[in-house]
Design a protein around this motif. Sequence first.
Motif, PDB file in Angstrom:
ATOM      1  N   LEU A 104      59.578  54.394  22.026  1.00 34.99           N
ATOM      2  CA  LEU A 104      58.771  55.378  22.750  1.00 34.99           C
ATOM      3  C   LEU A 104      57.294  55.177  22.451  1.00 34.99           C
ATOM      4  N   ALA A 105      56.473  55.367  23.470  1.00 32.43           N
ATOM      5  CA  ALA A 105      55.032  55.323  23.270  1.00 32.43           C
ATOM      6  C   ALA A 105      54.556  56.597  22.578  1.00 32.43           C
ATOM      7  N   ASP A 106      55.315  57.689  22.736  1.00 30.31           N
ATOM      8  CA  ASP A 106      54.926  58.973  22.151  1.00 30.31           C
ATOM      9  C   ASP A 106      56.185  59.733  21.758  1.00 30.31           C
ATOM     10  N   MET A 107      56.403  59.941  20.466  1.00 29.53           N
ATOM     11  CA  MET A 107      57.595  60.633  19.985  1.00 29.53           C
ATOM     12  C   MET A 107      57.655  62.080  20.475  1.00 29.53           C
ATOM     13  N   ASN A 108      56.541  62.625  20.928  1.00 37.46           N
ATOM     14  CA  ASN A 108      56.559  63.969  21.518  1.00 37.46           C
ATOM     15  C   ASN A 108      57.362  63.998  22.814  1.00 37.46           C
ATOM     16  N   GLU A 109      57.653  62.839  23.384  1.00 36.48           N
ATOM     17  CA  GLU A 109      58.448  62.768  24.620  1.00 36.48           C
ATOM     18  C   GLU A 109      59.933  62.531  24.336  1.00 36.48           C
ATOM     19  N   PHE A 110      60.321  62.623  23.071  1.00 36.39           N
ATOM     20  CA  PHE A 110      61.715  62.371  22.693  1.00 36.39           C
ATOM     21  C   PHE A 110      62.683  63.284  23.442  1.00 36.39           C
ATOM     22  N   ALA A 111      62.428  64.584  23.448  1.00 41.36           N
ATOM     23  CA  ALA A 111      63.365  65.519  24.078  1.00 41.36           C
ATOM     24  C   ALA A 111      63.553  65.222  25.565  1.00 41.36           C
ATOM     25  N   ALA A 112      62.474  64.917  26.267  1.00 49.05           N
ATOM     26  CA  ALA A 112      62.576  64.604  27.699  1.00 49.05           C
ATOM     27  C   ALA A 112      63.325  63.298  27.924  1.00 49.05           C
ATOM     28  N   MET A 113      63.062  62.293  27.080  1.00 52.65           N
ATOM     29  CA  MET A 113      63.804  61.035  27.173  1.00 52.65           C
ATOM     30  C   MET A 113      65.273  61.293  26.893  1.00 52.65           C
ATOM     31  N   ASN A 114      65.547  62.042  25.843  1.00 53.91           N
ATOM     32  CA  ASN A 114      66.919  62.295  25.412  1.00 53.91           C
ATOM     33  C   ASN A 114      67.720  63.051  26.474  1.00 53.91           C
ATOM     34  N   ALA A 115      67.075  63.941  27.212  1.00 56.95           N
ATOM     35  CA  ALA A 115      67.755  64.691  28.269  1.00 56.95           C
ATOM     36  C   ALA A 115      68.289  63.751  29.353  1.00 56.95           C
ATOM     37  N   VAL A 116      67.523  62.722  29.689  1.00 57.79           N
ATOM     38  CA  VAL A 116      67.972  61.733  30.677  1.00 57.79           C
ATOM     39  C   VAL A 116      68.997  60.790  30.045  1.00 57.79           C
ATOM     40  N   TYR A 117      68.717  60.321  28.850  1.00 55.61           N
ATOM     41  CA  TYR A 117      69.600  59.402  28.120  1.00 55.61           C
ATOM     42  C   TYR A 117      71.012  59.970  28.027  1.00 55.61           C
ATOM     43  N   GLU A 118      71.129  61.251  27.646  1.00 61.38           N
ATOM     44  CA  GLU A 118      72.455  61.826  27.429  1.00 61.38           C
ATOM     45  C   GLU A 118      73.240  62.004  28.723  1.00 61.38           C
ATOM     46  N   GLN A 119      72.593  61.963  29.867  1.00 60.98           N
ATOM     47  CA  GLN A 119      73.305  62.018  31.149  1.00 60.98           C
ATOM     48  C   GLN A 119      74.088  60.732  31.415  1.00 60.98           C
ATOM     49  N   HIS A 120      73.755  59.667  30.697  1.00 62.58           N
ATOM     50  CA  HIS A 120      74.358  58.363  30.951  1.00 62.58           C
ATOM     51  C   HIS A 120      75.441  57.977  29.942  1.00 62.58           C
ATOM     52  N   PHE A 121      75.576  58.728  28.866  1.00 64.10           N
ATOM     53  CA  PHE A 121      76.566  58.417  27.838  1.00 64.10           C
ATOM     54  C   PHE A 121      77.505  59.591  27.635  1.00 64.10           C
ATOM     55  N   THR A 122      78.739  59.277  27.247  1.00 55.46           N
ATOM     56  CA  THR A 122      79.706  60.297  26.881  1.00 55.46           C
ATOM     57  C   THR A 122      80.201  60.003  25.472  1.00 55.46           C
ATOM     58  N   ALA A 123      80.741  61.020  24.834  1.00 60.84           N
ATOM     59  CA  ALA A 123      81.281  60.847  23.478  1.00 60.84           C
ATOM     60  C   ALA A 123      82.506  59.935  23.529  1.00 60.84           C
TER      61      ALA A 123
END
Length: 125
Positions: free
Chosen positions: A78-97
């Motif tokens: 990430l260029a900015d760790m403050n964007e982690f939550a927004a990145m993670n919200a999209v990331y988790e849509q693509h993976f399942t447990a």
Amino acid sequence: MKEIIQTDTAPAAIGPYSQAVKVGHLLITSGQIPLTPSGDLVAGGIAEQTGQVMRNLEALLAAAGSDLNRVVKTTVFLADMNEFAAMNAVYEQHFTAPYPARSTVQVARLPRDVRVEIEVIADLS
């Protein structure tokens, strides 16, 4: 023996590297940035950029006969760790447990000044 994986459904390498390499039962992708398959930078913020990165990774995995369910490790830059939550919200849509292992780091700069780059390792066995 390594096999180079290349597809037109993900952006072409912009340097002396392969889109992905299959070795044994592993697929290792190069870091994907938010470029369309035609090489255009995706407009928008971290959510739009992460979405394109995930589509690029899905295309590379499909070219190797695989999918995101086979991913065992991801590395997120990430260029900015403050964007982690927004990145993670999209990331988790693509993976399942069960989820892959993951490392996330903030870096000083990414190619083409994008907000995010992600690489994966998948088990093809």
